[in-house]
Design an enzyme around this catalytic site. Structure first.
Site, PDB file in Angstrom:
ATOM      1  N   ASP A 168      46.162  73.173  29.288  1.00  8.71           N
ATOM      2  CA  ASP A 168      47.119  72.446  30.125  1.00  8.71           C
ATOM      3  C   ASP A 168      47.164  70.969  29.722  1.00  8.71           C
ATOM      4  OD1 ASP A 168      48.543  71.221  32.258  1.00  8.71           O
ATOM      5  OD2 ASP A 168      47.880  72.787  33.644  1.00  8.71           O
ATOM      6  N   HIS A 199      50.404  74.358  30.348  1.00 11.43           N
ATOM      7  CA  HIS A 199      51.044  74.183  31.645  1.00 11.43           C
ATOM      8  C   HIS A 199      52.400  74.905  31.664  1.00 11.43           C
ATOM      9  CE1 HIS A 199      51.384  71.834  35.388  1.00 11.43           C
ATOM     10  NE2 HIS A 199      52.676  71.837  35.152  1.00 11.43           N
TER      11      HIS A 199
END
Length: 230
Positions: A168, A199
């Protein structure tokens, strides 16, 4: 599928409501990303309805600008979403989610229990809901800033599931390690990590969508809600 209006005292806000074919089911509040209640969020609500839940996605940016629908694939929309998030009052957002939860519990189609599921900003809000509201169960996908909320972990008494993207770009490895260590002592919390995923891996049609990881996470979420909202 319909739009409903929820009274907030000083005003009202809209919410997208998706009903199951069975007519009734447990409720789930779908908490938006920074892009508003856009087609992707409505599609998630529709999918949950197809699974037998009463899904409701409130417009949490209504105090800033009602009816925001942004495309995360477009740079101007992405920047606008970041601007809205920067001006968004999370504590007020939680109050609006509480109102949505109450409205859903009172809806004729809802069998009683209500959970929440959120993505990105919504993932952060889902964690906050687990700590601050009476939601029966909460799920957060790639929530941002959770490492700064760990002081509230002791308030999480009802089931909480978190999906963490190991790559992420908005939650680095140090933050992930802090989240994992900080939540380990709490039996109500279940955490799943997704190697190689960035993400937004469960975003429908997103730049970083990983269909296999999304299917795994979504399957886990469905099973979690079937168990906790029964």
């Amino acid at each position: 599928m319909a739009q409903i209006s929820i009274n907030a005292g000083t005003g009202s806000f809209s919410a997208y409501l998706a009903l199951p074919k069975t007519g009734t089911g447990p409720g789930i509040v779908v908490i938006q990303e920074i892009f508003g209640v856009n087609p992707g969020i409505r599609a998630i609500a529709d999918r949950l309805a197809a699974q037998g839940f009463v899904a409701c996605a409130p417009d949490l940016f209504w105090r800033l600008e009602p009816g925001v629908e942004l495309n995360p694939s477009l740079e101007p929309d992405f920047k606008r979403g970041l601007d809205l998030m920067g001006r968004f009052d999370s504590a007020q957002g939680i109050e609006d989610i509480k109102l949505t939860t109450t409205a859903l519990r009172r809806h004729a189609s809802c069998t009683g229990k209500v959970g929440v599921v959120g993505y990105c900003l919504g993932g952060r809000l889902a964690f906050m809901c687990a700590a601050r509201t009476d939601a029966d169960a909460s799920v957060g996908y790639y929530g941002v800033g959770l490492e700064g909320l760990l002081g509230e972990a002791g308030n999480v008494k009802k089931p909480l599931m978190l999906h963490i993207a190991e790559e992420d770009k908005f939650v680095d490895k140090a933050a992930q390690a802090k989240i994992l260590a900080g939540l380990k002592p709490y039996p109500a919390v279940t955490i799943h990590a997704y190697p190689g995923c960035d993400h937004g891996f469960a975003r429908i049609g997103g730049e970083h969508t990983d269909k296999a990881a999304a299917a795994l996470a979504d399957g886990r979420t469905e099973a979690f809600f079937r168990k906790t909202l029964a």
